[in-house]
Write a protein that holds these residues in place. Structure first.
Motif, PDB file in Angstrom:
ATOM      1  N   ASN A  40       7.799 -63.313  -1.455  1.00  0.00           N
ATOM      2  CA  ASN A  40       6.406 -63.050  -1.083  1.00  0.00           C
ATOM      3  C   ASN A  40       5.641 -64.344  -0.817  1.00  0.00           C
ATOM      4  O   ASN A  40       4.813 -64.416   0.096  1.00  0.00           O
ATOM      5  N   GLU A  43       6.852 -65.662   2.564  1.00  0.00           N
ATOM      6  CA  GLU A  43       6.377 -64.798   3.651  1.00  0.00           C
ATOM      7  C   GLU A  43       4.876 -64.928   3.866  1.00  0.00           C
ATOM      8  O   GLU A  43       4.389 -64.893   5.002  1.00  0.00           O
ATOM      9  N   THR A  44       4.118 -65.124   2.776  1.00  0.00           N
ATOM     10  CA  THR A  44       2.676 -65.344   2.915  1.00  0.00           C
ATOM     11  C   THR A  44       2.413 -66.642   3.661  1.00  0.00           C
ATOM     12  O   THR A  44       1.535 -66.712   4.534  1.00  0.00           O
ATOM     13  N   LEU A  46       4.353 -68.029   5.823  1.00  0.00           N
ATOM     14  CA  LEU A  46       4.732 -67.835   7.216  1.00  0.00           C
ATOM     15  C   LEU A  46       3.686 -67.030   7.980  1.00  0.00           C
ATOM     16  O   LEU A  46       3.444 -67.272   9.167  1.00  0.00           O
ATOM     17  N   GLU A  47       3.068 -66.068   7.306  1.00  0.00           N
ATOM     18  CA  GLU A  47       2.021 -65.274   7.952  1.00  0.00           C
ATOM     19  C   GLU A  47       0.858 -66.145   8.415  1.00  0.00           C
ATOM     20  O   GLU A  47       0.158 -65.797   9.363  1.00  0.00           O
ATOM     21  N   HIS A  48       0.663 -67.277   7.728  1.00  0.00           N
ATOM     22  CA  HIS A  48      -0.430 -68.186   8.079  1.00  0.00           C
ATOM     23  C   HIS A  48       0.065 -69.381   8.896  1.00  0.00           C
ATOM     24  O   HIS A  48      -0.670 -70.354   9.077  1.00  0.00           O
ATOM     25  N   ASP A  49       1.292 -69.264   9.419  1.00  0.00           N
ATOM     26  CA  ASP A  49       1.871 -70.303  10.283  1.00  0.00           C
ATOM     27  C   ASP A  49       1.924 -71.665   9.609  1.00  0.00           C
ATOM     28  O   ASP A  49       1.730 -72.710  10.249  1.00  0.00           O
ATOM     29  N   LEU A  74      14.382 -64.298  10.263  1.00  0.00           N
ATOM     30  CA  LEU A  74      13.260 -64.533  11.177  1.00  0.00           C
ATOM     31  C   LEU A  74      13.654 -64.536  12.650  1.00  0.00           C
ATOM     32  O   LEU A  74      12.792 -64.708  13.511  1.00  0.00           O
ATOM     33  N   ASP A  77      12.616 -67.677  14.735  1.00  0.00           N
ATOM     34  CA  ASP A  77      11.204 -68.070  14.747  1.00  0.00           C
ATOM     35  C   ASP A  77      10.860 -68.743  13.414  1.00  0.00           C
ATOM     36  O   ASP A  77      10.114 -68.215  12.599  1.00  0.00           O
ATOM     37  N   ASP A 276      -3.088 -68.300  -2.141  1.00  0.00           N
ATOM     38  CA  ASP A 276      -4.228 -67.811  -1.358  1.00  0.00           C
ATOM     39  C   ASP A 276      -5.390 -68.795  -1.411  1.00  0.00           C
ATOM     40  O   ASP A 276      -6.081 -69.005  -0.403  1.00  0.00           O
TER      41      ASP A 276
END
Length: 305
Positions: A40, A43-44, A46-49, A74, A77, A276
């Motif tokens: 997690n 992945e978090t 990666l979600e924010h590049d 991925l 990517d 976060d």
């Protein structure tokens, strides 16, 4: 012939997409960590590049393995990666690079964070100045497209060699612990980096050792501790009170990113909520008032002579 970094264009350099915050993976793969939590976290990021900071040494290789598992899904990517690479000799360097490429499913390493485990750091620097065997191997790997750029890892034990490397313009990127209370380079080396127009800082541990005051920290040395630094967190708290920051993390992020030479901050955590916070404060970053930046730098000058 002196070692020089190849200049890259067309969006291939770090400046193309590196973010203010880079996710550090030191806490990924801990023996008792929850694998789902580790996934997690990645992945978090990666979600924010976000770019990823990785090392084969983190958690005895388990961090590498977890990253590789996530990256394998991925479809190519994969985010930009800063990877610690040993530069003690050509064979070790090549081994580290190919291991990272294989385990992490990478086509290339964006930034190789070069370091040496030897107590005497001068041979590492002289090798790159004289285009020695390690520098030749690095050039070969770069020409093959396996490494894009280099960064020199510097800590207290690198002080003299670090100054020499900066003055000779052997590297333009420098990685060290840097936050509100830790600046793991002495005043002379820090001044040399600041005066080097093309230099960039990758700030490790942006929250740092914010423990109850007074706190004594060992200036990092990979073999022995050369000396200690005593600082008082109350002095940093006074700066926080004068700012509009909500907490010390926000103050640290803004202090670092306000400095033009700070390319990115590299922070690791095993907490999704802390991740976060890192992302929020770096994405919503506002420059810190210059007088407060100067106040913190003045503390560092007193602590890290």
């Amino acid at each position: 012939m002196c070692f020089r970094i190849y200049q890259l264009g067309n969006g291939d350099s770090m400046d193309g997409n590196i973010k203010n915050y880079t996710f550090g993976t030191l806490s990924v793969g801990k023996p008792l960590s929850n694998p789902a939590n580790d996934h997690n976290l990645i992945e978090t990021a990666l979600e924010h590049d976000l770019w990823i900071h990785a090392s084969r040494d983190f958690q005895e290789g388990r961090s590498f393995q977890v990253l590789g598992e996530v990256f394998a899904g991925l479809g190519g990517d994969i985010p930009g990666c800063i990877v610690r690479i040993r530069a003690d000799d050509p064979e070790i360097m090549e081994q580290d690079v190919y291991e990272a490429l294989k385990v992490l499913n990478l086509k290339f390493i964006n930034v190789a964070q070069l370091y040496t485990e030897r107590e005497d750091k001068s041979p590492f620097v002289l090798d790159f100045e004289q285009n020695g065997p390690v520098a030749e191997k690095f050039n070969d790997l770069q020409r093959e497209g396996l490494i894009r750029e280099a960064a020199m890892e510097v800590f207290s034990s690198f002080a003299e060699s670090g100054v020499y490397a900066v003055r000779k313009r052997l590297f333009k990127n420098f990685v060290f612990y840097y936050n509100l209370v830790e600046r793991q380079v002495d005043n002379l080396l820090f001044d040399e980096i600041e005066q080097y127009e093309e230099a960039s800082i990758f700030a490790l541990r942006p929250i740092g050792s914010l423990f109850p005051e007074p706190y004594v920290t060992n200036m990092r040395d990979d073999v022995t501790c050369t000396h200690t630094v005593t600082y008082d967190q109350k002095e940093v708290t006074k700066v926080l009170d004068k700012s509009d920051c909500k907490n010390l993390l926000e103050l640290s992020v803004r202090f670092l990113l306000t400095q033009p030479k700070c390319k990115t901050i590299i922070g690791g955590t095993s907490s999704l909520s802390h991740l976060d916070d890192f992302i929020m404060y770096s994405e919503q970053y506002l420059p810190l008032q210059q007088n407060l930046v100067d106040d913190i730098k003045a503390l560092h000058r007193r602590w890290y002579k």
